[in-house]
Design an enzyme around this catalytic site. Structure first.
Site, PDB file in Angstrom:
ATOM      1  N   ASP A 109       2.259   2.013   3.409  1.00 22.78           N
ATOM      2  CA  ASP A 109       3.199   1.066   4.058  1.00 22.78           C
ATOM      3  C   ASP A 109       4.628   1.473   3.763  1.00 22.78           C
ATOM      4  O   ASP A 109       5.499   1.338   4.606  1.00 22.78           O
ATOM      5  CB  ASP A 109       3.118  -0.370   3.491  1.00 22.78           C
ATOM      6  CG  ASP A 109       1.741  -0.936   3.429  1.00 22.78           C
ATOM      7  OD1 ASP A 109       0.913  -0.560   4.265  1.00 22.78           O
ATOM      8  OD2 ASP A 109       1.499  -1.767   2.532  1.00 22.78           O
TER       9      ASP A 109
ATOM     10  N   HIS B  47       0.883  -1.171   0.000  1.00 22.42           N
ATOM     11  CA  HIS B  47       0.000   0.000   0.000  1.00 22.42           C
ATOM     12  C   HIS B  47       0.920   1.220   0.000  1.00 22.42           C
ATOM     13  O   HIS B  47       2.003   1.184   0.586  1.00 22.42           O
ATOM     14  CB  HIS B  47      -0.825   0.116   1.281  1.00 22.42           C
ATOM     15  CG  HIS B  47      -1.760  -1.008   1.573  1.00 22.42           C
ATOM     16  ND1 HIS B  47      -1.369  -2.147   2.229  1.00 22.42           N
ATOM     17  CD2 HIS B  47      -3.088  -1.145   1.354  1.00 22.42           C
ATOM     18  CE1 HIS B  47      -2.413  -2.947   2.381  1.00 22.42           C
ATOM     19  NE2 HIS B  47      -3.464  -2.367   1.863  1.00 22.42           N
TER      20      HIS B  47
HETATM   21  C1  XUL Z   1      -7.307  -6.652   4.488  1.00 19.50           C
HETATM   22  C2  XUL Z   1      -6.581  -7.064   3.285  1.00 19.50           C
HETATM   23  C3  XUL Z   1      -5.777  -6.004   2.616  1.00 19.50           C
HETATM   24  C4  XUL Z   1      -5.730  -6.103   1.129  1.00 19.50           C
HETATM   25  C5  XUL Z   1      -4.978  -4.979   0.470  1.00 19.50           C
HETATM   26  O1  XUL Z   1      -7.996  -7.661   5.119  1.00 19.50           O
HETATM   27  O2  XUL Z   1      -6.601  -8.208   2.892  1.00 19.50           O
HETATM   28  O3  XUL Z   1      -4.506  -6.029   3.159  1.00 19.50           O
HETATM   29  O4  XUL Z   1      -5.143  -7.295   0.704  1.00 19.50           O
HETATM   30  O5  XUL Z   1      -5.504  -3.742   0.799  1.00 19.50           O
END
Ligand code: XUL
Ligand code: CO
Length: 437
Positions: free
Chosen positions: A104, A101
């Protein structure tokens, strides 16, 4: 920078007999199964958020993780250093992809402009590290759920400014994903759902979510980003009801809003089980409809009701996943992203290695078992028998579209009764699967 994992050598395949737990027992990336090396079957990815940002905090206490490379303050410099740690880890582990993300990898600034700049400063290092190691970005995404501005959702927020902010964030996230040569971009609707129907205009929120995804698709086109978009289903957490509930629900949304040409599914095991499905069900549903994209590999705990995101070690689970993945022709350009975290009590850096090695080995075993089952053709044979009545006669005629209610009534009036059913043989099938495991 000094090595973050100085005592750990490159993890190697040593075979099932090895007692070295910092080695692969089943995952040999070059071993060819069904005509393809394992590394291409899996395209394993490390999830930056859990592995490099997870601190082990839970609602009852703060983080426990020992991460010597973390500074007291979340600065861009620390984020750049952490990126180098991440690539040292991935290189030693022998994983060829990662996912992140925006928030992150780089700290959120005081303004959007500052956040963009922070991201650019870290992306520079990520790019250098990718070039140095050959490790690639499987998919990027934006965190549209942590900042309090997204408390009511992002694309489905009742606050139009939250929508606009999210759009600006996703625009940038797609741009950096392109800059890094990312092969995909994932939408997980962190808070896209509702807590209470009395204060929610569902129709409007669905329309907004669709408009948001169309804007993303349009922007990708405008800048020449050709990676695959994924939609990741999850039924609940953090909201009581998420709009991206499960695969069936997501596909329905994509069809309703004309997004099927642009978006496939990124399916996560623990999300499948939260929805009351098995992972196999979700992969099959997506595969059967042509929407199988990528998977987030993890597992829940049968005794806990929430999204624990543990590393997958259950061979039965990985066998079922690989049987379905092979059946639908594999995942590429998607892959297997370990959206999984070490548990709070596994707080040392070496636990990150044990966790990923276990997951990779579990999938390698699953692949080999699935390939053996497929080679023997036993499931295919039993399926062919079970559906035998559709191969000839009236069944073949129905499938060819030649029959109607009237013609079938005539057929049955003449025949009198349906032919006898054949046994479902569930117990036998379960026993057969166990002979391979
Ligand atoms: C949350 C989840 C996220 C997604 C990416 O449960 O799985 O980490 O994979 O946003
Ligand atoms: Co996920």
């Amino acid at each position: 920078m000094a090595a973050a994992f100085p005592d750990i050598e490159k993890i190697r395949f040593e075979g099932p007999q090895s007692k070295n737990m910092l080695a692969f027992h089943h995952y040999d990336e070059n071993e060819v199964v069904e005509g393809k090396p394992m590394r291409e079957h899996f395209r394993f990815a490390v999830a930056y958020w859990h592995t490099f940002r997870g601190q082990g905090a839970d609602p009852f206490g703060p983080g426990t993780m020992i991460r010597p490379w973390e500074a007291a303050e979340d600065t861009v410099k620390n984020a750049q250093d952490r990126a180098k740690v991440a690539f040292e880890f991935m290189q030693k582990l022998g994983v060829h992809f990662y996912c992140f993300h925006d928030r992150d990898v780089a700290p959120e600034g005081k303004t959007l402009k500052e956040s963009h700049k922070n991201l650019d400063d870290v992306v520079k290092v990520l790019k250098e590290e990718q070039e140095r190691t050959g490790i690639k970005l499987l998919w990027g995404t934006a965190n549209l759920f942590s900042n309090p501005r997204y408390m009511h959702g992002a694309a489905t927020s009742p606050n139009a400014d939250a929508f606009a902010y999210a759009a600006a964030q996703v625009k940038k996230a797609i741009e950096v994903t392109k800059e890094l040569g990312g092969v995909g971009y994932t939408f997980w609707g962190g808070r896209e759902g509702y807590q209470n129907l009395w204060n929610t205009d569902i129709k409007r929120e669905f329309d907004h979510l669709a408009a948001f995804m169309h804007m993303a698709v349009d922007h990708a086109k405008a800048i020449g980003f050709t990676g695959q978009f994924y939609f990741e289903p999850k039924p609940k957490e953090p909201t009581k009801h998420q709009y991206d509930f499960d695969v069936a629900n997501c596909i329905n949304f994509l069809r309703t809003y004309g997004l099927t040409d642009h978006v496939k599914m990124n399916i996560e095991t623990n999300h499948a089980t939260l929805a009351g499905h098995s992972m196999q069900h979700e992969i099959e549903y997506a595969g059967a409809q042509g929407f199988l994209g990528s998977i987030d590999a993890n597992t829940g705990d049968a005794l806990l009701g929430w999204d624990t995101d543990q590393f997958p070690t259950d061979i039965y689970l990985t066998t079922a996943c690989m049987l379905s993945i092979l059946k639908y022709g594999g995942l590429a350009p998607g892959g297997i992203n370990f959206d999984a975290k070490v548990r709070r009590e596994s707080f040392e850096p070496v636990d990150l290695f044990y966790a990923h090695i276990g997951g990779m080995d579990a999938f390698a075993r699953g692949l080999k078992i699935a390939a053996a089952i497929r080679k023997d053709g036993i499931l295919d044979k039993m399926l062919a028998e079970r559906y035998g009545s559709w191969g000839t006669g009236i069944g073949a005629s129905i499938e060819a579209g030649k029959e109607s209610f009237a013609s079938l009534e005539k057929y049955m009036l003449e025949k009198g009764e349906a032919q006898a059913n054949i046994s479902g043989r569930q117990e036998l099938l379960e026993n057969i699967i166990n002979t391979y495991i």
